[in-house]
Design an enzyme around this catalytic site. Sequence first.
Site, PDB file in Angstrom:
ATOM      1  N   ASP A 105       1.266  -1.524  -0.072  1.00 13.17           N
ATOM      2  CA  ASP A 105       0.354   0.143   0.159  1.00 13.17           C
ATOM      3  C   ASP A 105       0.789   1.940   0.485  1.00 13.17           C
ATOM      4  O   ASP A 105       2.304   1.105   0.203  1.00 13.17           O
ATOM      5  CB  ASP A 105      -1.010   0.214   1.271  1.00 13.17           C
ATOM      6  CG  ASP A 105      -1.720  -0.955   1.185  1.00 13.17           C
ATOM      7  OD1 ASP A 105      -2.553  -1.596   0.134  1.00 13.17           O
ATOM      8  OD2 ASP A 105      -2.868  -1.709   2.567  1.00 13.17           O
TER       9      ASP A 105
HETATM   10  N1  URA Z   1      -1.250  -5.801   3.737  1.00 12.16           N
HETATM   11  C1  URA Z   1      -1.162  -4.902   3.975  1.00 12.16           C
HETATM   12  O1  URA Z   1      -2.658  -4.743   4.353  1.00 12.16           O
HETATM   13  N2  URA Z   1      -0.890  -3.752   3.096  1.00 12.16           N
HETATM   14  C2  URA Z   1       0.240  -3.793   2.551  1.00 12.16           C
HETATM   15  O2  URA Z   1       0.942  -2.769   2.010  1.00 12.16           O
HETATM   16  C3  URA Z   1       0.556  -5.217   2.553  1.00 12.16           C
HETATM   17  C4  URA Z   1       0.018  -6.055   2.879  1.00 12.16           C
END
Ligand code: URA
Length: 238
Positions: A105
């Site tokens: 993310d």
């Molecule tokens: N899980 C998440 O919620 N975000 C990420 O960036 C990676 C795994």
Amino acid sequence: MLQRLDKLIASQGTMSRSETTRLIRSGQVTVDGVVCRDPAAKYDGDVCCITVAGKPLDYQQFVYLMMNKPAGVLCVSRDPRVETVVDLLPPEQKRKGLFPAGRLDKDTVGLVILTDDGDFAHRMLAPKKHVSKCYHVRLDGPITQADIEAFQSGITLADGTPCRPAELRLLEGGDEPLAEIIITEGRYHQIKRMFGTRGLGVTWLKRVSIGRLQLDPRLAEGESRWLTPDECAQAFLS
Ligand code: URA
């Protein structure tokens, strides 16, 4: 693999195809010690010794990089508005066709592998491969033994999607605990959604390893380096 000489040299990312063609035509490229002036002549970059303007070409069919992704950067190749992990690469690591093998993310930090090898990325991301990914996570409330057991048994996300069992380990207790979590799949916002089902919010998330490949602690956020073949293999080991 046999490739046109101009394409083979340009694929290494340090010069354009037209610049490469000009150098070949002007006699500045040698193959196994002999000048080659034909941009269309075909050679195998893994086998031949090529020099360009007097310098040996360190030919690599594919490249593999490890980055310590900072927050605020998108895990995609290109975006018209927001800086991406590929934008952060220094010129000597940039190469056409690079993309992140797996997404984090925008606000997640830590280990990202960038490559131009589609097969490698496919092998790493294929749902059936169950490559493990380890994260450190800071939460907005205490973790209980019931939470650890729920992760062990397999969380069902709010939309009914069942998750594979995940290992959750407390690293630092308290009201804003730090934990380590290992998952073997990669659903959208998976960790945030898993903790969401337990009424816990993720305030910070960092990926620290993929398989046995650990984020190099010498890389500051935003920095990247090439991976060795041995390190690439470690990403698939559990
Ligand atoms: N899980 C998440 O919620 N975000 C990420 O960036 C990676 C795994």
